[in-house]
Structures are given as structure tokens and as C-alpha cells.
Design a protein around this motif. Structure first.
Motif, PDB file in Angstrom:
ATOM      1  N   HIS A 287       0.838  -1.197   0.000  1.00 27.15           N
ATOM      2  CA  HIS A 287       0.000   0.000   0.000  1.00 27.15           C
ATOM      3  C   HIS A 287       0.868   1.240   0.000  1.00 27.15           C
ATOM      4  O   HIS A 287       1.794   1.368   0.807  1.00 27.15           O
ATOM      5  N   THR A 288       0.534   2.172  -0.876  1.00 25.25           N
ATOM      6  CA  THR A 288       1.067   3.531  -0.788  1.00 25.25           C
ATOM      7  C   THR A 288      -0.025   4.462  -1.280  1.00 25.25           C
ATOM      8  O   THR A 288      -0.754   4.142  -2.221  1.00 25.25           O
ATOM      9  N   CYS A 289      -0.148   5.613  -0.643  1.00 23.52           N
ATOM     10  CA  CYS A 289      -1.111   6.587  -1.141  1.00 23.52           C
ATOM     11  C   CYS A 289      -0.632   7.228  -2.440  1.00 23.52           C
ATOM     12  O   CYS A 289      -1.412   7.821  -3.162  1.00 23.52           O
ATOM     13  N   GLY A 290       0.694   7.095  -2.727  1.00 23.28           N
ATOM     14  CA  GLY A 290       1.248   7.676  -3.940  1.00 23.28           C
ATOM     15  C   GLY A 290       1.802   9.064  -3.675  1.00 23.28           C
ATOM     16  O   GLY A 290       1.940   9.478  -2.529  1.00 23.28           O
ATOM     17  N   PRO A 291       2.141   9.764  -4.750  1.00 22.36           N
ATOM     18  CA  PRO A 291       2.019   9.424  -6.165  1.00 22.36           C
ATOM     19  C   PRO A 291       3.109   8.442  -6.612  1.00 22.36           C
ATOM     20  O   PRO A 291       4.204   8.454  -6.053  1.00 22.36           O
ATOM     21  N   VAL A 292       2.803   7.616  -7.595  1.00 26.21           N
ATOM     22  CA  VAL A 292       3.707   6.522  -7.932  1.00 26.21           C
ATOM     23  C   VAL A 292       4.367   6.646  -9.309  1.00 26.21           C
ATOM     24  O   VAL A 292       5.290   5.890  -9.610  1.00 26.21           O
ATOM     25  N   ILE A 293       3.894   7.566 -10.153  1.00 27.97           N
ATOM     26  CA  ILE A 293       4.579   7.775 -11.438  1.00 27.97           C
ATOM     27  C   ILE A 293       6.029   8.171 -11.159  1.00 27.97           C
ATOM     28  O   ILE A 293       6.302   9.083 -10.383  1.00 27.97           O
ATOM     29  N   GLY A 294       6.951   7.443 -11.762  1.00 25.79           N
ATOM     30  CA  GLY A 294       8.373   7.687 -11.546  1.00 25.79           C
ATOM     31  C   GLY A 294       9.014   6.712 -10.584  1.00 25.79           C
ATOM     32  O   GLY A 294      10.239   6.698 -10.440  1.00 25.79           O
ATOM     33  N   THR A 295       8.187   5.887  -9.919  1.00 25.66           N
ATOM     34  CA  THR A 295       8.726   4.893  -8.979  1.00 25.66           C
ATOM     35  C   THR A 295       8.549   3.474  -9.492  1.00 25.66           C
ATOM     36  O   THR A 295       8.954   2.527  -8.823  1.00 25.66           O
ATOM     37  N   GLU A 296       7.952   3.315 -10.668  1.00 29.26           N
ATOM     38  CA  GLU A 296       7.563   1.970 -11.103  1.00 29.26           C
ATOM     39  C   GLU A 296       8.747   1.037 -11.315  1.00 29.26           C
ATOM     40  O   GLU A 296       8.647  -0.182 -11.080  1.00 29.26           O
ATOM     41  N   ASP A 322      -3.310   9.106 -16.722  1.00 24.72           N
ATOM     42  CA  ASP A 322      -2.148   8.738 -15.905  1.00 24.72           C
ATOM     43  C   ASP A 322      -2.232   7.283 -15.459  1.00 24.72           C
ATOM     44  O   ASP A 322      -1.225   6.575 -15.414  1.00 24.72           O
ATOM     45  N   LEU A 323      -3.430   6.817 -15.093  1.00 24.79           N
ATOM     46  CA  LEU A 323      -3.596   5.416 -14.730  1.00 24.79           C
ATOM     47  C   LEU A 323      -3.265   4.504 -15.906  1.00 24.79           C
ATOM     48  O   LEU A 323      -2.601   3.476 -15.746  1.00 24.79           O
ATOM     49  N   ALA A 324      -3.727   4.885 -17.084  1.00 25.88           N
ATOM     50  CA  ALA A 324      -3.438   4.078 -18.271  1.00 25.88           C
ATOM     51  C   ALA A 324      -1.935   4.053 -18.555  1.00 25.88           C
ATOM     52  O   ALA A 324      -1.368   3.002 -18.891  1.00 25.88           O
ATOM     53  N   GLU A 325      -1.269   5.193 -18.385  1.00 26.93           N
ATOM     54  CA  GLU A 325       0.179   5.252 -18.596  1.00 26.93           C
ATOM     55  C   GLU A 325       0.906   4.388 -17.565  1.00 26.93           C
ATOM     56  O   GLU A 325       1.855   3.659 -17.903  1.00 26.93           O
ATOM     57  N   LEU A 326       0.458   4.441 -16.310  1.00 27.31           N
ATOM     58  CA  LEU A 326       1.101   3.654 -15.261  1.00 27.31           C
ATOM     59  C   LEU A 326       0.946   2.160 -15.530  1.00 27.31           C
ATOM     60  O   LEU A 326       1.907   1.390 -15.393  1.00 27.31           O
ATOM     61  N   LYS A 327      -0.253   1.745 -15.923  1.00 26.39           N
ATOM     62  CA  LYS A 327      -0.448   0.325 -16.211  1.00 26.39           C
ATOM     63  C   LYS A 327       0.465  -0.116 -17.357  1.00 26.39           C
ATOM     64  O   LYS A 327       1.056  -1.201 -17.320  1.00 26.39           O
ATOM     65  N   GLU A 328       0.601   0.713 -18.359  1.00 29.50           N
ATOM     66  CA  GLU A 328       1.476   0.372 -19.487  1.00 29.50           C
ATOM     67  C   GLU A 328       2.926   0.276 -19.033  1.00 29.50           C
ATOM     68  O   GLU A 328       3.664  -0.615 -19.478  1.00 29.50           O
ATOM     69  N   ARG A 329       3.350   1.155 -18.138  1.00 33.09           N
ATOM     70  CA  ARG A 329       4.733   1.109 -17.651  1.00 33.09           C
ATOM     71  C   ARG A 329       5.010  -0.152 -16.845  1.00 33.09           C
ATOM     72  O   ARG A 329       6.136  -0.647 -16.816  1.00 33.09           O
ATOM     73  N   LEU A 330       3.988  -0.663 -16.167  1.00 41.03           N
ATOM     74  CA  LEU A 330       4.175  -1.872 -15.362  1.00 41.03           C
ATOM     75  C   LEU A 330       4.305  -3.117 -16.238  1.00 41.03           C
ATOM     76  O   LEU A 330       4.860  -4.124 -15.798  1.00 41.03           O
ATOM     77  N   THR A 362      -9.172  -3.180 -18.349  1.00 41.62           N
ATOM     78  CA  THR A 362      -9.297  -4.526 -17.809  1.00 41.62           C
ATOM     79  C   THR A 362      -8.620  -5.566 -18.706  1.00 41.62           C
ATOM     80  O   THR A 362      -8.258  -6.651 -18.238  1.00 41.62           O
ATOM     81  N   GLU A 363      -8.415  -5.229 -19.959  1.00 36.08           N
ATOM     82  CA  GLU A 363      -7.804  -6.181 -20.889  1.00 36.08           C
ATOM     83  C   GLU A 363      -6.393  -6.548 -20.428  1.00 36.08           C
ATOM     84  O   GLU A 363      -5.600  -5.687 -20.057  1.00 36.08           O
ATOM     85  N   GLY A 364      -6.115  -7.844 -20.429  1.00 34.87           N
ATOM     86  CA  GLY A 364      -4.809  -8.306 -20.003  1.00 34.87           C
ATOM     87  C   GLY A 364      -4.624  -8.362 -18.504  1.00 34.87           C
ATOM     88  O   GLY A 364      -3.510  -8.596 -18.018  1.00 34.87           O
ATOM     89  N   GLY A 365      -5.719  -8.198 -17.740  1.00 33.29           N
ATOM     90  CA  GLY A 365      -5.634  -8.267 -16.282  1.00 33.29           C
ATOM     91  C   GLY A 365      -4.770  -7.173 -15.696  1.00 33.29           C
ATOM     92  O   GLY A 365      -4.524  -6.128 -16.304  1.00 33.29           O
ATOM     93  N   GLY A 366      -4.319  -7.385 -14.461  1.00 35.26           N
ATOM     94  CA  GLY A 366      -3.392  -6.452 -13.828  1.00 35.26           C
ATOM     95  C   GLY A 366      -3.982  -5.152 -13.362  1.00 35.26           C
ATOM     96  O   GLY A 366      -3.240  -4.219 -13.049  1.00 35.26           O
ATOM     97  N   PHE A 367      -5.341  -5.060 -13.253  1.00 37.82           N
ATOM     98  CA  PHE A 367      -5.925  -3.775 -12.890  1.00 37.82           C
ATOM     99  C   PHE A 367      -7.255  -3.983 -12.186  1.00 37.82           C
ATOM    100  O   PHE A 367      -8.101  -4.759 -12.627  1.00 37.82           O
TER     101      PHE A 367
END
Length: 391
Positions: A287-296, A322-330, A362-367
Motif C-alpha cells: 500500500h502507498t497513497c502515492g504518487p507513484v509515477i516515476g517509482t515503477e 495517468d492510470l493508463a500510462e502507469l499500467k502500461e509502464r508496469l 481490464t484487458e490483459g488483467g493487472g488492474f
């Protein structure tokens, strides 16, 4: 369709005994068995990075007020009673929500492990903790104060173990139990010493800070293992009540300092703790409240980490792009769980929060996602997101 939470709660509160309350509660739980089995299946798919047949969206209905039942006389009975009522309220207010019934230990403040080392705290009405003194004033001199403490003989340890033992026995292992709030290595360091001094020491004395971090990991691992054992099987202990995780995800870390430090510096000090916890207590949810962009990149490198939850994504913002970008980075390496935006609603740009966006994410899971509010608000969101179709 909505059930009638008031009628169901009244039946639970008027039960003449704990045993009868559990029987009435079991009837409610059984009525939701098919939905809960479907939720488990979909979450398993999310963690295998497969596309589930429906997005996972947990909507927590607010508005429940606890009224003790007549049979609940002891503190443990009241803990159980309040849990049962909360779960029934959720299930009956919005049966379609992806909420997994999970018991709470009532240990929700961030001082559990520091109290095992003798630190005392005031707790504010909001649940914040204020330590009375700093156990560690000077490094590395005061590291000795973390040695020769048998945490298993302390009152906070015994209290946590006995709460879990009672809840598991009273519910006969039918319900998951969320781990108590034991925080993580960085947050615990800030409960043992002055926060400013802790942050400065991460730059000036990283070796000593690593000792503090790894001491936390050893204690947290032992406690999480002990709770898994008294619960009856490791999978009954859940990392968090928010967001169901598969039963093989058994450990938890809570902390908010990664986004506010240089990520590599944070990793060099606190990263080893994840490895210690993983080897002892199993795969980790963070758990983290974030922000998480840049820590992935640091998140992906943490030993044993399989998923995490966050609210903020970029600064104090959470926008859908931003959520879509973060999921792609993961890139399918970690499950991203996005809980409600602290400044109101699920996301900052609710006008763009559509069924098309959610199903694409939701495609590809992970979210997975979570929000909260009155039941009618939850149903409005579910209709908007095309989630009220036949399951």
C-alpha cells in the motif's frame, strides 16, 4: 437489486447468542456464495494477467452505524459483532459490488510495532498517532535499543495474536481476516525517531537506517507468520481488506515515503526488507497513497512484490490517462489497484470515466479499482460502467 440491510441487521442484532448470530450471518453469506466465488475467479485472472469476463470494481457503501447486539458483552465479542454487522451492511446494501467479506482486527493505527519496542503514543480522533518520545535520537549509537527485545513477549504482540485466534475460531475459518496495521520499514522508522531526522539519516547514515529497516522486516515477518498459523492456514490472513488478493498473496507492506525520496536511495535502504519479508511470509501486496509515477522501476525490482494499491498517480492528481500510462509502464509485472481519489470521487476527471475506458483497462488483467459512497451513487456508477449485466 438491493436487499434490505435494515431488516437483516435487525435480525443479527436481536440474536440471543453469539452462536445464533453466527448462524444468521452464515445464511446471509451463503446467499452470496456464487458471487463471491466469481469474484475470486476474476481476481485470480487479474493476477495471472488474463482478461476477466468483467472488471473488478469494489464499491464500499458508507452510512453504517454500529449498534452493539445484546450478546456482545466482551471486547472480543464486540469486535466480532461489529465486523459481522459491517459485512452484512455491505452485502445487503449493494450485492453487486466486488467486496470480499473480510474481518478486521480493530488494530488500525500505525503504532503496532513501535509499541513492541516500548514507544508510547497519543491517538487523535482521526486515528493519527503522536509518539511521546523518540526511541532513536542518535545514529548509530541508539541502534542497541532495538536489540535484545523479545517482541513475542510484549502486550501488543499478544493482543494481535489473540484477536486473530478469536476471530478465526468464532467464524470457524469461513471468513478472511485482514492483517493488523503494522505499516512498513520506512513508516516504522518515522515512529521510532523524529521524521525529519529519519529523512536526513537516509542521506547521511544509510547503513544505520538499513539496520532499522531490516529489524522491522524481521518483526513483521515473524508476526505475519504467527497470525497465519493461528488463523489455521496462511491464506485466511489477507494483506488488506480493500481489494481481494488471491490466497497465495500472504504478506503486506504499508508505506508512503517512496514517492517523496529519491527512488534509488529509498530502494537501497528499504528494499532489503521486502526480501526478508518475502522469504519468511510469502508474496507481498504493497500500500502507498502515492504518487507513484516515476517509482515503477523500483516497484518492479522489489523482491516478492506482486501487486500494490495507490490513490495519487502524479503529484496530488489522479487522471485516467495517468492510470493508463502507469499500467502500461508496469507491463504485466505488477497488479495495479487504484483506490478512491482522496480529493473526491474515483478520479479527477470523472467526465472521462466510461465503460469503454474501464473495459479497455481490464484487458490483459493487472488492474482493479475501488470507490466508496452511498449505495445509490454506487449503483449509478455501475450502470454508467455497464457492470449491472447478468453475472
Amino acid at each position: 437489486m438491493q436487499n434490505d440491510p435494515a431488516t437483516t441487521l435487525a435480525a443479527l442484532r436481536t440474536a440471543p447468542s453469539r452462536a445464533e448470530a453466527m448462524r444468521r450471518f452464515a445464511d446471509v453469506l451463503d446467499a452470496h456464495g456464487a458471487r463471491l466465488a466469481d469474484l475470486k475467479r476474476r481476481v485470480d485472472q487479474v493476477y495471472r494477467f488474463e482478461t476477466p469476463n468483467r472488471p473488478v470494481f469494489q464499491f464500499d457503501v458508507i452510512g453504517h452505524t454500529y449498534e452493539p447486539a445484546g450478546w456482545a458483552n466482551s471486547p472480543h465479542d464486540k469486535l466480532l459483532d461489529s465486523n459481522l454487522q459491517r459485512i452484512v451492511f455491505q452485502l445487503c446494501s449493494m450485492p453487486e459490488s466486488d467486496v470480499m467479506p473480510t474481518l478486521a482486527t480493530g488494530l488500525g493505527t500505525s503504532d503496532l510495532i513501535p509499541r513492541m519496542f516500548g514507544v508510547t503514543f497519543d491517538v487523535t480522533p482521526e486515528g493519527a498517532v503522536l509518539q511521546h518520545f523518540n526511541l532513536i535520537e542518535e545514529l548509530p549509537r541508539d541502534l542497541v535499543r532495538l536489540q535484545d527485545v523479545d517482541v513475542t513477549q510484549t502486550e501488543p504482540w499478544h493482543d494481535a495474536v489473540e484477536r486473530v485466534r478469536f476471530l478465526a475460531e468464532a467464524t470457524e475459518g469461513r471468513l478472511y481476516i485482514a492483517q493488523p496495521q503494522m505499516q512498513g520499514p520506512d513508516t516504522n522508522a518515522a515512529r521510532l525517531m523524529d521524521q525529519s531526522a529519519m529523512l536526513m539519516a537516509c542521506r547521511t547514515n544509510p547503513d544505520a537506517m538499513r539496520v532499522i529497516s531490516n529489524t522491522w522486516a524481521e518483526v513483521a515477518a515473524r508476526l505475519q507468520q504467527a497470525l497465519q498459523q493461528v488463523a489455521g492456514k496462511p491464506g485466511l490472513m489477507r494483506p488488506r481488506a480493500r481489494f481481494f488478493q488471491p490466497e497465495w498473496v500472504t504478506a503486506v507492506v504499508v508505506g508512503d515515503y517512496l514517492p517523496f525520496m529519491q527512488p534509488k536511495c529509498w530502494q537501497e535502504i528499504f528494499g532489503e526488507a521486502f526480501g526478508i519479508l518475502y522469504r519468511r511470509a510469502g508474496p507481498i501486496f504493497y500500500h502507498t497513497c502515492g504518487p507513484v509515477i516515476g517509482t515503477e522501476e523500483v516497484l518492479k525490482a522489489l523482491p516478492g512484490l506482486v501487486g500494490f494499491e495507490t490513490s495519487y498517480v502524479r503529484k496530488q492528481s489522479k487522471r485516467l490517462a495517468d492510470l493508463a500510462e502507469l499500467k502500461e509502464r508496469l507491463k504485466g509485472s505488477l497488479v495495479l489497484c487504484s483506490f478512491e481519489w482522496a480529493l473526491g470521487g474515483f478520479t479527477e476527471d470523472m467526465e472521462n470515466f466510461t465503460a469503454e475506458w474501464l473495459w479497455r483497462m481490464t484487458e490483459g488483467g493487472g488492474f482493479m479499482i475501488q470507490d466508496s459512497g452511498p449505495a445509490d451513487e454506487g449503483y449509478a456508477l455501475y450502470r454508467r460502467l455497464d457492470l449491472l449485466r447478468e453475472q
